[in-house]
Enzyme design. Structure first.
Site, short mmCIF file in Angstrom:
data_model
loop_
_atom_site.label_atom_id
_atom_site.label_comp_id
_atom_site.label_asym_id
_atom_site.label_seq_id
_atom_site.Cartn_x
_atom_site.Cartn_y
_atom_site.Cartn_z
N VAL A 83 37.24 13.02 59.55
CA VAL A 83 36.14 12.42 60.31
C VAL A 83 36.62 11.11 60.93
O VAL A 83 37.38 10.37 60.32
CB VAL A 83 34.94 12.12 59.39
CG1 VAL A 83 33.74 11.69 60.20
CG2 VAL A 83 34.62 13.33 58.53
N HIS A 84 36.17 10.82 62.15
CA HIS A 84 36.44 9.55 62.80
C HIS A 84 35.11 8.89 63.16
O HIS A 84 34.13 9.59 63.46
CB HIS A 84 37.26 9.76 64.09
CG HIS A 84 38.65 10.25 63.84
ND1 HIS A 84 39.77 9.51 64.14
CD2 HIS A 84 39.12 11.40 63.30
CE1 HIS A 84 40.86 10.18 63.82
NE2 HIS A 84 40.48 11.34 63.31
N PRO A 85 35.03 7.58 63.14
CA PRO A 85 33.76 6.91 63.48
C PRO A 85 33.47 6.99 64.98
O PRO A 85 34.28 6.54 65.81
CB PRO A 85 34.01 5.47 63.04
CG PRO A 85 35.49 5.29 63.13
CD PRO A 85 36.09 6.61 62.78
N SER A 91 37.50 4.94 67.81
CA SER A 91 37.50 5.98 66.78
C SER A 91 38.88 6.11 66.13
O SER A 91 39.05 6.89 65.20
CB SER A 91 37.10 7.33 67.39
OG SER A 91 38.03 7.71 68.40
#
Length: 237
Positions: A83-85, A91
């Site tokens: 997952v990336h922000p 990101s």
């Protein structure tokens, strides 16, 4: 990672009806060393999955916590990566992964913030059919009786007996009426061996439920019995 000999593969099949298909080539290492699964299952040569009885998988996924009984899983199924922000300025993990920052910059990072990159495990119910080349988001639950179409990208939980497809996957329809769906889940017919319920009318869900209600009191449940491949090689069913 296990490497199973032909005699060991034969033992697992002959004594426990556990099949690896297609048969792994000699010396092939399989993942899933600690996976616990029931007898009467079929696994991909890529690795063992936590399958319930009468389930098969032509794929291997490392982040599946459980797969119920009577499930059908196609080939090239995979789960999403890290997952990336998406609501931060960037990101890129260099701004929250201290180890990555150090490797690229060569010095300690000037921040303490962190971001959880991993999804949770995937949970798959009973009697689930997942088509080829499906992508599953970590942390989701796929309900009993659900069907996932070829190439779907599943980002949310799938309700019991829903048929979903597309990118992202959406509910196309439900397999049965609400009354039958409710009755199917209440019956928990997957508790029983296939030879005990095979003669019932599987091609007519309403009639099946009527027949099942009469037959169930006379049947014995198949106890849950999940073991590792090492356990199966050490004892007979």
């Amino acid at each position: 990672m296990p490497t199973l000999s032909r005699p060991q593969l034969a033992q697992m099949y002959n004594e426990h009806h556990i099949r690896i298909f297609p048969r792994p080539r000699p010396g092939k290492e399989m993942a899933g060393d600690g996976a616990r699964f029931e007898a009467r299952t079929q696994h991909s040569p890529e690795g063992f999955m936590p399958l319930g009885a009468y389930s098969y998988s032509q794929s291997y996924l490392s982040n599946v916590s459980s797969v119920g009984r009577y499930c059908s899983m196609g080939s090239k199924i995979c789960s999403m990566g890290a997952v990336h922000p998406t609501d931060w300025v960037s990101s890129n993990p260099i701004f929250y992964n201290r180890g990555r920052y150090n490797r690229f910059i060569g010095e300690a990072p000037p921040f303490k913030r962190r971001f959880r990159e991993k999804y949770g495990p995937i949970t798959i119910g009973n009697d689930v059919w997942i088509g080829d080349q499906v992508v599953l988001k970590g942390g989701i639950t796929i309900g009993d009786g659900a069907v996932i179409g070829f190439g779907a990208v599943v980002t949310k939980d799938v309700p019991p007996y829903a048929i979903v497809a597309g990118v992202p996957a959406k509910i196309i329809r439900y397999r049965f009426s609400e009354d039958i769906r409710t009755a199917m889940q209440a019956s928990r017919w997957w508790r029983y061996d296939a030879h005990d319920i095979a003669a019932l009318s599987h091609d007519d869900p309403a009639l099946f439920l009527t027949e099942y209600e009469k037959a169930a009191p006379k049947l014995s449940e198949r106890p849950e019995d999940f073991k590792t491949y090492q356990d199966y090689l050490g004892d007979a069913e």
